[in-house]
Design a protein around this motif. Structure first.
Motif, PDB file in Angstrom:
ATOM      1  N   GLN A  69       0.814  -1.216   0.000  1.00 43.72           N
ATOM      2  CA  GLN A  69       0.000   0.000   0.000  1.00 43.72           C
ATOM      3  C   GLN A  69       0.849   1.269   0.000  1.00 43.72           C
ATOM      4  O   GLN A  69       0.320   2.365  -0.203  1.00 43.72           O
ATOM      5  N   HIS A 126       1.312  -9.299   4.916  1.00 46.49           N
ATOM      6  CA  HIS A 126       0.241  -8.306   4.990  1.00 46.49           C
ATOM      7  C   HIS A 126      -0.538  -8.292   3.679  1.00 46.49           C
ATOM      8  O   HIS A 126      -0.439  -7.378   2.865  1.00 46.49           O
ATOM      9  N   ASN A 160      -0.954 -10.385   9.148  1.00 45.34           N
ATOM     10  CA  ASN A 160      -1.823  -9.232   9.370  1.00 45.34           C
ATOM     11  C   ASN A 160      -3.299  -9.638   9.360  1.00 45.34           C
ATOM     12  O   ASN A 160      -3.770 -10.291   8.429  1.00 45.34           O
ATOM     13  N   GLU A 161      -4.015  -9.243  10.444  1.00 42.96           N
ATOM     14  CA  GLU A 161      -5.458  -9.509  10.509  1.00 42.96           C
ATOM     15  C   GLU A 161      -5.767 -10.932  10.059  1.00 42.96           C
ATOM     16  O   GLU A 161      -6.572 -11.173   9.148  1.00 42.96           O
ATOM     17  N   GLU A 221      -3.070  -0.687  14.426  1.00 42.84           N
ATOM     18  CA  GLU A 221      -3.876   0.035  13.430  1.00 42.84           C
ATOM     19  C   GLU A 221      -5.072   0.675  14.129  1.00 42.84           C
ATOM     20  O   GLU A 221      -5.730   0.030  14.937  1.00 42.84           O
ATOM     21  N   SER A 276      -5.762   2.552  -0.295  1.00 45.15           N
ATOM     22  CA  SER A 276      -6.739   1.870   0.566  1.00 45.15           C
ATOM     23  C   SER A 276      -6.818   0.393   0.179  1.00 45.15           C
ATOM     24  O   SER A 276      -6.861   0.055  -1.013  1.00 45.15           O
ATOM     25  N   PHE A 277      -6.837  -0.498   1.196  1.00 47.15           N
ATOM     26  CA  PHE A 277      -6.980  -1.934   0.883  1.00 47.15           C
ATOM     27  C   PHE A 277      -8.375  -2.217   0.342  1.00 47.15           C
ATOM     28  O   PHE A 277      -8.541  -2.922  -0.647  1.00 47.15           O
ATOM     29  N   GLY A 278      -9.370  -1.644   0.987  1.00 46.57           N
ATOM     30  CA  GLY A 278     -10.758  -1.979   0.608  1.00 46.57           C
ATOM     31  C   GLY A 278     -11.125  -1.475  -0.772  1.00 46.57           C
ATOM     32  O   GLY A 278     -11.893  -2.111  -1.491  1.00 46.57           O
ATOM     33  N   LYS A 280      -9.458   7.508   0.039  1.00 45.88           N
ATOM     34  CA  LYS A 280      -9.840   7.222   1.426  1.00 45.88           C
ATOM     35  C   LYS A 280      -8.562   7.422   2.233  1.00 45.88           C
ATOM     36  O   LYS A 280      -7.771   6.516   2.411  1.00 45.88           O
ATOM     37  N   TYR A 315      -5.898   8.512   5.343  1.00 48.44           N
ATOM     38  CA  TYR A 315      -5.731   8.327   6.793  1.00 48.44           C
ATOM     39  C   TYR A 315      -4.588   9.171   7.348  1.00 48.44           C
ATOM     40  O   TYR A 315      -4.438   9.282   8.560  1.00 48.44           O
TER      41      TYR A 315
HETATM   42  C1  BGP Z   1      -7.099  -3.162   7.557  1.00 46.75           C
HETATM   43  C2  BGP Z   1      -5.783  -3.548   6.866  1.00 46.75           C
HETATM   44  C3  BGP Z   1      -4.940  -2.390   6.427  1.00 46.75           C
HETATM   45  C4  BGP Z   1      -5.730  -1.149   6.019  1.00 46.75           C
HETATM   46  C5  BGP Z   1      -6.963  -0.910   6.904  1.00 46.75           C
HETATM   47  C6  BGP Z   1      -7.808   0.222   6.407  1.00 46.75           C
HETATM   48  O1  BGP Z   1      -7.994  -4.218   7.422  1.00 46.75           O
HETATM   49  O2  BGP Z   1      -4.986  -4.295   7.769  1.00 46.75           O
HETATM   50  O3  BGP Z   1      -4.125  -2.868   5.365  1.00 46.75           O
HETATM   51  O4  BGP Z   1      -6.035  -1.166   4.687  1.00 46.75           O
HETATM   52  O5  BGP Z   1      -7.742  -2.073   6.961  1.00 46.75           O
HETATM   53  O6  BGP Z   1      -8.657  -0.268   5.424  1.00 46.75           O
HETATM   54  P1  BGP Z   1      -8.911   0.588   4.110  1.00 46.75           P
HETATM   55  O7  BGP Z   1      -7.549   0.867   3.565  1.00 46.75           O
HETATM   56  O8  BGP Z   1      -9.743  -0.259   3.228  1.00 46.75           O
HETATM   57  O9  BGP Z   1      -9.626   1.826   4.573  1.00 46.75           O
END
Ligand code: BGP
Length: 478
Positions: free
Chosen positions: A18, A130, A175-176, A376, A431-433, A439, A441
């Protein structure tokens, strides 16, 4: 004095795919993240069959940290970071994942990156996987449903833990790891597991098999890491979205227990070294065949984690009426949730619940009595660059302030042992999603839009100086 310990690890968090870019530089192999498409306003992303230039934007260049990391680390140091969490891209070290020898150019990149962090007295906090496993391990082996990936992951982890044993103290494995939901895509679970489902699969059974394989791999790495350097602190990494009962109706309470068990399963194995009875019973009830050996069970017992790392963004709410028991053809976490009437949501529908962070800190302390590390937390939002070039992200300051206040109560009043806090996306990243940029941060804005256009210029937001003060005063001034 605040309750945060003197050596509290204030910092920020990102992930290789990312932030880095340089997706095919330094002999790096293709990762699963390189073949995912952008999400177009959060619409589900898809996995393309290989890299399709232009279709997989903006993952490829991300924010070009691969070339700009010295500039960015100087900004993190200006904020006073004590720690910086990122991942090692597995496909930089083993381009295909099953290569006989590691890629020296990849190893050298992370040597240089960790040296730069240590030059500024910033502790690297390293995630080994990750959501970016080598694409070849997905395509050729079907992802972590294939237990061969256990050995590939252990080999990769051994190489990097030995290489960086005098530079990196804090590690975490997957990760997660509980983020296995296949909610984005019918055919793939493309978090760490990167599963290819086949005709006739029971998805929940396959996801449990992949999960057990990851948990075995994680435990083996924890044991190995302690042999490489006894000072290593190696944690798990969970996505904690506490699930509240929608009402005091006992059926709603039980629904929340079952929802939380779908998270606790991973953490119970990581922290207690045993597969919990409520999961074994589920496998028996559903007729799932999950393969593992007695040696695997011994590995789980010997590889319990030193701390619990986790992400916290939001809480959810469940009612027994909505619990969708669809094991036959859905991932393990297909509970449908009910909007909590006491909580507002973000632009992306993520419920904003600072008290939920104090709640989960308490729940985890009661259940595991281990040090906790919030790796996070953050507020994804649309940011505006004003005419005068400033970015007034007061909404992000408010979100983070409220969550830090709850952390303080957990430490000062509830006796929680909290190691550190590394807000997600400390600099704007992909953003991952959504696979997109907007989006945001970060405490630092990056000039790049969803189409991948922009100068990549870094610019401090209002939250940059705010967070610098928070760190300077160890959480006293918020
Ligand atoms: C978590 C992941 C991160 C990050 C975060 C925010 O699930 O560990 O990689 O992406 O989500 O999500 P997003 O980037 O979709 O807002």
């Amino acid at each position: 004095m605040t309750g945060f310990k003197e050596d509290f690890l204030w910092g920020g968090a990102v992930a290789a795919h990312q932030i880095e870019g340089g997706w095919n530089e330094g002999s790096k192999g293709v990762s699963i993240a390189d073949v995912m498409t952008a999400g177009a306003n959060g619409v589900a992303r898809e996995i393309t069959d290989g890299v399709i230039p232009g279709k997989n934007y903006p993952n490829h260049e991300a924010i070009d940290f691969y070339h700009r990391y010295k500039e960015d680390i100087a900004l993190f140091a200006e904020m006073g970071f004590k720690a910086f969490r990122t991942s090692i891209a597995w496909s930089r070290i083993f381009p295909n994942g099953d290569d006989a020898e590691p890629n020296e150019a990849g190893l050298q990149f992370y040597d240089d990156l960790f040296d730069e962090l240590l030059k500024h007295d910033i502790e690297p906090v390293v995630t080994l996987s990750h959501f970016e496993i080598p694409y070849h391990l997905y395509k050729e082996y079907g992802g972590f449903r294939n237990r061969k990936l256990i050995d590939f992951f252990v080999k990769y982890s051994q190489v990097v833990m030995e290489r960086y044993k005098d530079k990196v103290k804090y590690w975490m494995t997957f990760n997660e790891i509980n983020n296995q939901a296949d909610g984005y895509q019918d055919l793939h679970a493309f978090t760490n597991s990167a599963i290819i489902f086949e005709e006739g699969d029971n998805k929940a059974e396959v996801i449990y098999q992949a999960s057990i394989n990851e948990l075995i791999a994680s435990a083996k790495v924890v044991k190995l890491g302690h042999e490489i350097n006894p000072d290593f602190e190696i944690g798990c990494m969970m996505a904690y979205v506490p699930v509240y009962p929608f009402s005091s109706n006992p059926d709603d309470v039980m629904a929340s227990v079952k929802a939380m068990n779908r998270r606790f399963f991973y953490n119970d194995v990581h922290a207690k070294g045993e597969i919990p009875g409520y999961v074994l019973k589920e496998w028996e009830r559903e007729g799932f065949y999950i393969e593992y050996t007695q040696e695997d069970l011994q590995a789980l017992r010997e590889g319990t984690v030193d701390y619990i790392g986790f992400s916290y963004y939001m809480s959810n709410t469940v009612t027994e009426i909505n619990e969708v028991n669809t094991y036959s053809d859905h991932a393990v976490d297909q509970l449908s949730f009910t909007q909590n009437p006491y909580i507002q949501a973000s632009d992306w529908g993520w419920p904003i619940d600072p008290v939920g962070l104090r709640y989960i800190l308490n729940v985890l302390t009661q259940r595991y009595d281990l040090p906790l590390f919030i790796v996070e937390n953050g507020f994804g939002a649309y940011d505006t660059v004003e005419e005068d070039g400033t970015i007034q992200d007061d909404y992000r300051i408010d979100y983070l302030r409220e969550h830090i206040l709850e952390m303080k109560k957990a430490v000062e009043e509830d006796g929680v042992d909290l190691m550190g806090y590394t807000p997600w996306g400390c600099i704007d990243i992909v953003s991952f999603g959504t696979g997109e940029m907007e989006k945001r941060y970060g405490f630092i804005h990056v000039d790049k839009d969803n189409k991948g256009e922009g100068t990549l210029e870094r610019r401090k937001k209002a939250s940059f100086d705010w967070y610098k003060k928070v760190i300077e005063t160890n959480g006293e001034v918020l």
